[in-house]
Design a protein around this motif. Sequence first.
Motif, PDB file in Angstrom:
ATOM      1  N   ILE A 275      -2.804  17.765  -9.555  1.00  0.00           N
ATOM      2  CA  ILE A 275      -3.509  16.809 -10.105  1.00  0.00           C
ATOM      3  C   ILE A 275      -3.302  15.598  -9.058  1.00  0.00           C
ATOM      4  O   ILE A 275      -2.762  15.276  -8.850  1.00  0.00           O
ATOM      5  N   ARG A 276      -4.699  15.481  -7.997  1.00  0.00           N
ATOM      6  CA  ARG A 276      -4.929  14.544  -7.658  1.00  0.00           C
ATOM      7  C   ARG A 276      -5.900  13.133  -7.566  1.00  0.00           C
ATOM      8  O   ARG A 276      -7.043  13.895  -8.116  1.00  0.00           O
ATOM      9  N   LEU A 277      -5.261  12.417  -8.208  1.00  0.00           N
ATOM     10  CA  LEU A 277      -6.085  11.149  -8.605  1.00  0.00           C
ATOM     11  C   LEU A 277      -7.207  10.455  -7.481  1.00  0.00           C
ATOM     12  O   LEU A 277      -6.132  10.102  -6.551  1.00  0.00           O
ATOM     13  N   ASP A 278      -8.311  10.142  -8.143  1.00  0.00           N
ATOM     14  CA  ASP A 278      -8.741   9.812  -6.486  1.00  0.00           C
ATOM     15  C   ASP A 278      -8.278   7.945  -6.344  1.00  0.00           C
ATOM     16  O   ASP A 278      -7.982   7.049  -6.890  1.00  0.00           O
ATOM     17  N   HIS A 279      -7.737   7.687  -5.211  1.00  0.00           N
ATOM     18  CA  HIS A 279      -7.148   6.549  -4.866  1.00  0.00           C
ATOM     19  C   HIS A 279      -8.001   5.194  -4.675  1.00  0.00           C
ATOM     20  O   HIS A 279      -7.844   4.410  -4.056  1.00  0.00           O
ATOM     21  N   GLU A 280      -9.248   5.542  -4.641  1.00  0.00           N
ATOM     22  CA  GLU A 280     -10.498   5.074  -4.699  1.00  0.00           C
ATOM     23  C   GLU A 280     -11.574   4.830  -5.742  1.00  0.00           C
ATOM     24  O   GLU A 280     -12.269   6.120  -5.122  1.00  0.00           O
ATOM     25  N   PRO A 281     -11.191   4.148  -7.157  1.00  0.00           N
ATOM     26  CA  PRO A 281     -12.029   4.571  -8.098  1.00  0.00           C
ATOM     27  C   PRO A 281     -13.095   4.725  -7.933  1.00  0.00           C
ATOM     28  O   PRO A 281     -13.963   3.293  -7.383  1.00  0.00           O
ATOM     29  N   LYS A 282     -13.668   5.172  -8.236  1.00  0.00           N
ATOM     30  CA  LYS A 282     -15.419   5.424  -8.658  1.00  0.00           C
ATOM     31  C   LYS A 282     -16.211   5.347  -9.848  1.00  0.00           C
ATOM     32  O   LYS A 282     -16.038   6.204 -10.555  1.00  0.00           O
ATOM     33  N   ASP A 283     -16.959   4.355  -9.978  1.00  0.00           N
ATOM     34  CA  ASP A 283     -17.678   3.626 -11.343  1.00  0.00           C
ATOM     35  C   ASP A 283     -15.920   3.086 -11.917  1.00  0.00           C
ATOM     36  O   ASP A 283     -15.859   2.857 -13.394  1.00  0.00           O
ATOM     37  N   ASN A 284     -15.136   2.639 -10.886  1.00  0.00           N
ATOM     38  CA  ASN A 284     -14.008   2.682 -12.661  1.00  0.00           C
ATOM     39  C   ASN A 284     -13.144   3.510 -13.258  1.00  0.00           C
ATOM     40  O   ASN A 284     -12.738   3.765 -13.154  1.00  0.00           O
ATOM     41  N   ARG A 285     -13.741   4.700 -12.017  1.00  0.00           N
ATOM     42  CA  ARG A 285     -12.973   6.184 -12.648  1.00  0.00           C
ATOM     43  C   ARG A 285     -12.495   6.974 -11.993  1.00  0.00           C
ATOM     44  O   ARG A 285     -12.465   6.561 -10.896  1.00  0.00           O
ATOM     45  N   LEU A 286     -11.227   7.294 -12.257  1.00  0.00           N
ATOM     46  CA  LEU A 286     -10.569   8.384 -11.652  1.00  0.00           C
ATOM     47  C   LEU A 286     -10.762   9.883 -12.120  1.00  0.00           C
ATOM     48  O   LEU A 286     -11.121  10.469 -12.995  1.00  0.00           O
ATOM     49  N   ASP A 287      -9.990  11.016 -11.595  1.00  0.00           N
ATOM     50  CA  ASP A 287     -10.373  12.268 -11.489  1.00  0.00           C
ATOM     51  C   ASP A 287     -10.342  12.705 -13.272  1.00  0.00           C
ATOM     52  O   ASP A 287      -9.474  12.300 -13.938  1.00  0.00           O
ATOM     53  N   ARG A 288     -10.404  13.373 -13.110  1.00  0.00           N
ATOM     54  CA  ARG A 288     -10.282  13.910 -15.464  1.00  0.00           C
ATOM     55  C   ARG A 288     -10.793  13.174 -16.001  1.00  0.00           C
ATOM     56  O   ARG A 288     -10.226  12.971 -17.250  1.00  0.00           O
ATOM     57  N   GLY A 289     -11.559  12.182 -14.950  1.00  0.00           N
ATOM     58  CA  GLY A 289     -12.288  10.971 -16.957  1.00  0.00           C
ATOM     59  C   GLY A 289     -11.667   9.999 -16.885  1.00  0.00           C
ATOM     60  O   GLY A 289     -11.426   9.885 -18.017  1.00  0.00           O
ATOM     61  N   LEU A 290      -9.933  10.410 -16.030  1.00  0.00           N
ATOM     62  CA  LEU A 290      -9.344   9.282 -16.967  1.00  0.00           C
ATOM     63  C   LEU A 290      -8.771   7.738 -16.262  1.00  0.00           C
ATOM     64  O   LEU A 290      -8.960   7.824 -14.383  1.00  0.00           O
ATOM     65  N   GLU A 291      -9.048   6.254 -16.576  1.00  0.00           N
ATOM     66  CA  GLU A 291      -9.373   5.424 -16.072  1.00  0.00           C
ATOM     67  C   GLU A 291      -7.540   5.248 -15.205  1.00  0.00           C
ATOM     68  O   GLU A 291      -6.551   5.508 -16.136  1.00  0.00           O
ATOM     69  N   TRP A 292      -7.441   4.836 -14.158  1.00  0.00           N
ATOM     70  CA  TRP A 292      -6.232   4.621 -13.737  1.00  0.00           C
ATOM     71  C   TRP A 292      -5.091   3.584 -14.434  1.00  0.00           C
ATOM     72  O   TRP A 292      -3.848   3.508 -15.086  1.00  0.00           O
ATOM     73  N   GLN A 293      -6.100   2.074 -14.921  1.00  0.00           N
ATOM     74  CA  GLN A 293      -5.160   1.418 -15.950  1.00  0.00           C
ATOM     75  C   GLN A 293      -4.875   1.950 -17.439  1.00  0.00           C
ATOM     76  O   GLN A 293      -3.877   1.588 -17.420  1.00  0.00           O
ATOM     77  N   GLU A 294      -5.752   3.554 -17.156  1.00  0.00           N
ATOM     78  CA  GLU A 294      -5.244   3.444 -18.404  1.00  0.00           C
ATOM     79  C   GLU A 294      -3.987   5.281 -18.456  1.00  0.00           C
ATOM     80  O   GLU A 294      -3.034   4.166 -19.669  1.00  0.00           O
ATOM     81  N   LEU A 295      -3.957   4.993 -17.396  1.00  0.00           N
ATOM     82  CA  LEU A 295      -3.601   6.251 -17.258  1.00  0.00           C
ATOM     83  C   LEU A 295      -2.083   6.273 -17.417  1.00  0.00           C
ATOM     84  O   LEU A 295      -1.179   6.557 -17.759  1.00  0.00           O
ATOM     85  N   LYS A 296      -1.925   4.928 -16.500  1.00  0.00           N
ATOM     86  CA  LYS A 296      -0.471   4.107 -16.110  1.00  0.00           C
ATOM     87  C   LYS A 296       0.463   3.725 -17.403  1.00  0.00           C
ATOM     88  O   LYS A 296       1.481   4.352 -16.997  1.00  0.00           O
ATOM     89  N   LYS A 297      -0.163   3.473 -18.481  1.00  0.00           N
ATOM     90  CA  LYS A 297       0.091   3.243 -19.484  1.00  0.00           C
ATOM     91  C   LYS A 297       0.722   3.957 -20.316  1.00  0.00           C
ATOM     92  O   LYS A 297       2.030   3.627 -21.122  1.00  0.00           O
ATOM     93  N   SER A 298       0.713   5.426 -19.793  1.00  0.00           N
ATOM     94  CA  SER A 298       1.052   6.439 -20.488  1.00  0.00           C
ATOM     95  C   SER A 298       2.488   7.251 -20.236  1.00  0.00           C
ATOM     96  O   SER A 298       3.552   7.969 -20.147  1.00  0.00           O
ATOM     97  N   MET A 299       2.433   6.747 -18.445  1.00  0.00           N
ATOM     98  CA  MET A 299       3.507   7.091 -18.099  1.00  0.00           C
ATOM     99  C   MET A 299       5.050   6.487 -17.770  1.00  0.00           C
ATOM    100  O   MET A 299       5.034   4.738 -17.970  1.00  0.00           O
TER     101      MET A 299
END
Length: 218
Positions: free
Chosen positions: A32-56
Amino acid sequence: MNIPQLFYFDLRGFGEYIRLLFRDNKIEFEDIRLDHEPKDNRLDRGLEWQELKKSMIFGQMPCLKYDGKEYVLTGAIMRHLARVHGLNGSNEDEATFLDMFFEGVRDTRKEYVRFIYYDSPKREEMLDSILPRDLADFEKLMKVHPGDFIIGDKPNYADYILFEELDVYTHLDATILDKYPSMKAFWELMWQRPNLKAYLEKRKADRVWINAIEKGLD
């Protein structure tokens, strides 16, 4: 056991060691590769990195998830996989030697990261001082145990970080390994591994970024 999911950005970075270990040993996983350059502040699989990192755990990637469990931090993930899949040497002395090699290579990577993102050390210091010093140390260590790999005639977990880092440094200088025959032979051998060759060639053709900035790719 469900299929492991490896979460990391769509670049090589620290996640690449884990990808190489999985691929070379034909261990099925979801990359699962997340975009390191977010487009429209969104990442792969419809997840914002700032939100995803909160769960890790520690808010960090790479992150490995399977069987309802979560593992983070590159060294911890690599050693976990080494124990589970028999890639940690055959005894305590060999396991400790692999750990030493792994940590030594990772120390060199820290210098490289400082060069890439902070321009300190400078490129000249990396090529003329830091890398020659560390490659000479790795060359000596490589000769402690007989065989084509760090220990013996099969890769263990530390071989994947060593290979990836050697490959990264050839992007700084294509001749960087010429003075270190054991390192060069190992790097060339890994490139020809049946389960890695096609992946590595595609990675090269696709110009997958090594870092979150393009510096150091050529």
